[in-house]
Design a protein around this motif. Structure first.
Motif, short mmCIF file in Angstrom:
data_model
loop_
_atom_site.label_atom_id
_atom_site.label_comp_id
_atom_site.label_asym_id
_atom_site.label_seq_id
_atom_site.Cartn_x
_atom_site.Cartn_y
_atom_site.Cartn_z
N GLU A 337 0.80 -1.21 0.00
CA GLU A 337 0.00 0.00 0.00
C GLU A 337 0.84 1.27 0.00
O GLU A 337 1.95 1.31 0.53
N HIS A 338 0.28 2.28 -0.64
CA HIS A 338 0.85 3.62 -0.56
C HIS A 338 0.41 4.22 0.77
O HIS A 338 -0.79 4.42 1.01
N ASP A 339 1.37 4.48 1.66
CA ASP A 339 1.04 4.95 3.00
C ASP A 339 2.18 5.85 3.50
O ASP A 339 3.09 5.40 4.20
N PRO A 340 2.16 7.14 3.16
CA PRO A 340 3.26 8.03 3.56
C PRO A 340 3.39 8.18 5.08
O PRO A 340 4.50 8.38 5.58
N GLU A 341 2.27 8.09 5.81
CA GLU A 341 2.36 8.18 7.26
C GLU A 341 3.11 6.98 7.84
O GLU A 341 3.91 7.12 8.77
N ARG A 384 10.90 12.96 -0.45
CA ARG A 384 11.28 14.14 0.33
C ARG A 384 10.22 14.48 1.39
O ARG A 384 10.55 14.93 2.49
N LYS A 385 8.96 14.22 1.08
CA LYS A 385 7.87 14.54 2.00
C LYS A 385 7.86 13.67 3.26
O LYS A 385 7.24 14.03 4.26
N VAL A 386 8.54 12.52 3.20
CA VAL A 386 8.53 11.63 4.37
C VAL A 386 9.86 11.58 5.11
O VAL A 386 9.95 10.99 6.19
N GLY A 387 10.91 12.17 4.52
CA GLY A 387 12.20 12.17 5.20
C GLY A 387 13.30 11.43 4.46
O GLY A 387 14.23 10.92 5.08
N ILE A 388 13.19 11.38 3.14
CA ILE A 388 14.22 10.76 2.31
C ILE A 388 14.72 11.79 1.30
O ILE A 388 13.92 12.36 0.55
N GLU A 389 16.00 12.04 1.30
CA GLU A 389 16.62 12.93 0.32
C GLU A 389 17.47 12.07 -0.62
O GLU A 389 18.49 11.53 -0.23
#
Length: 513
Positions: A337-341, A384-389
């Protein structure tokens, strides 16, 4: 329109746009029909003329060129079913300790010399030798000790491989001329290759173009076009310009918005069908990818359907494993699943956040597949929105093969995996089995699960075993599957093009409309 396309694709029926232009034929197509000339704007260069050795041999996109000049042991039709090629019969004995092959008679090489069973044995034995440099040496070495009686060959099964005959219509499964190759050697063959295929090599300018001429004595019947010029046009925008201007009559792998635009133009039409290619991200077992939380977070953060809808205009099928719905070991119950949280929670558990992001490099091609670079840009934005650069590194597809063979890919690397035979060994197997030269994930747990499946003779047990492996890979996130590709082909309405589900663009299947 996007919703309709997506729904149609997900039925498994496939998408066939095939819009016919009803206006007058373009001047270029009329000239082609009159002169017998066909020009194709191709999306990749041809680094080598040996279809059995080196990195080029496992590049699915190049196979259409190879199959124009060389024949494979076993033919694969456009719907991926198998048919007689240079072999007319094949199989195992009752206890599967031997293989047999019956060789087609009456075939000649491009230099006029007769094709024989000796050529088949030479090609099999050569591919099985480690020193030859075949990327599939460990496949071909599983049969040997061949004997020839007329046009019938028998050989011993050194190690049982349930896919050995499937490989005879797949990557590196080509027959080369024994006498000619031994006479001229590797360098001479590279300079002047010959095969038994529908076209002969007339002229080849590396990184520029290839000119082919029809083989009038081809055993399958002479092709419709007398000459074929293949231009190597690696830039997608340039391929669009080629076909729109009429300088080329056929092209492929262009942006989908350009496909939709071009097939509406008078004198142009197109085909867009699901092919056996999978868009995926290799994860290398180095650096931060050794952290399961990072791997899982990277996968959960990606909205695959959004990418398909926004960038690919609905042309694509999201995947959770390296098996498409057409593959033998596809399991629809395996999902991701797509789950950014959830991605943020996983990263937080390893000490990462948007303020303290995890960092790594992701490699990608640009223009090799439609929107490949743009897809990676979008994914990097989602990360980037979840903490990955992630830093993007662009390279040519040939560089990918070089780095992958040396196990030197970055922690993440985008790729399209082709598996035209639909067997799990040639998708999940070779992509994820550590000892394979095509894998960069080498963990012992996965090697132990995959190793027994290579020689499993119970077919039901073998396929279930691969499904179990796919589930384990998804749970551990050792790779990030993205989507099944739909291949866009645009061509002049005066040309009839038969799409091949392998993704190979075959001039021999093209005729004047």
């Amino acid at each position: 329109m996007t919703q309709t396309r997506r729904a149609f694709l997900q039925t498994g029926i496939g998408l066939g746009v095939g819009l016919s232009a009803l206006g007058k034929l373009g001047l270029s197509a009329a000239v082609a029909q009159e002169s017998g000339d066909l020009t194709i704007a191709y999306n990749v260069n041809l680094p080598s003329w040996d279809p059995t050795t080196g990195p080029s041999a496992v590049n699915p996109t190049i196979q259409g060129i190879y199959q124009s000049v060389f024949d494979q042991f076993i033919l694969q039709k456009p719907d991926l079913t198998f048919d007689a090629g240079l072999l007319t019969e094949w199989g195992w004995n009752e206890d599967k300790t031997q293989v047999f092959m019956v060789v087609r008679e009456g075939v000649t090489w491009h230099d006029g010399s007769p094709f024989s069973a000796e050529d088949v044995v030479f090609s099999l034995e050569r591919a099985a030798k480690p020193e030859t440099g075949s990327p599939m040496q460990f496949v071909w070495s599983k049969i040997g000790n061949f004997t020839i009686e007329g046009n019938r060959i028998t050989g011993d099964v050194i190690e049982y491989d349930p896919t050995i005959f499937k490989w005879m219509s797949f990557l590196t499964g080509y027959v080369l001329p024994k006498a000619y190759y031994e006479e001229v050697g590797p360098e001479g063959f590279e300079a002047a290759p010959i095969g038994t295929g529908p076209y002969k090599v007339d002229r080849f300018e590396r990184n520029a173009y290839l000119r082919l001429v029809a083989n009038p004595d081809y055993w399958g019947g002479a092709p419709a076009f007398e000459t074929v010029t293949i231009k190597f046009v690696t830039d997608a925008a340039s391929r669009v310009a080629e076909v729109e201007s009429g300088n080329s009559l056929v092209t492929l792998e262009i942006p989908y918005e350009e496909y939709d635009r071009l097939v509406e133009k008078e004198g142009l039409t197109g085909e867009a069908h699901p092919v056996s290619d999978i868009g995926m991200i290799f994860l290398n077992d180095i650096d931060v990818m050794l952290d399961k939380n990072v791997r899982l977070a990277a996968h959960h953060a990606i909205d695959k359907q959004l990418i398909i809808d926004r960038l690919l205009r609905g042309y694509g099928v999201p995947l959770a494993t390296l098996e498409t719905p057409e593959y033998a070991a596809y399991d629809p119950s395996i999902t991701f699943e797509h789950d950014p949280e959830k991605a943020k929670e996983l990263l937080a558990a390893s000490g990462y956040s948007t303020d303290n992001p995890v960092r790594f490099t992701i490699q990608t091609t640009r223009g090799f597949k439609p929107k490949d670079y743009e897809m990676i840009q979008a994914i990097v934005g989602m990360w980037r929105k979840v903490g990955i650069e992630a830093e993007i590194e662009v390279y040519e597809i040939a560089k990918h093969y070089e780095l992958r063979a040396a196990d030197q890919l970055a922690p993440a690397a985008f790729y399209n995996w082709g598996n035209s035979v639909g067997d799990p060994t040639t998708s999940t197997g070779f992509a994820m089995f550590g000892p394979s030269p095509h894998s960069v994930w080498d963990s012992e747990d996965l090697v132990a699960k995959i190793a027994p499946l290579w020689a499993e003779q119970d077919e039901e047990k073998r396929i279930q075993g691969w499904k179990d492996v796919s589930r384990y890979i998804a749970e551990e996130c050792y790779v990030i599957p993205l989507l099944q590709y739909v291949q866009p082909i645009v061509h002049d309405a005066g040309i009839s093009v038969v799409p091949h589900a392998s993704g190979a663009l075959l001039p021999a299947l093209m005729t004047p409309a």
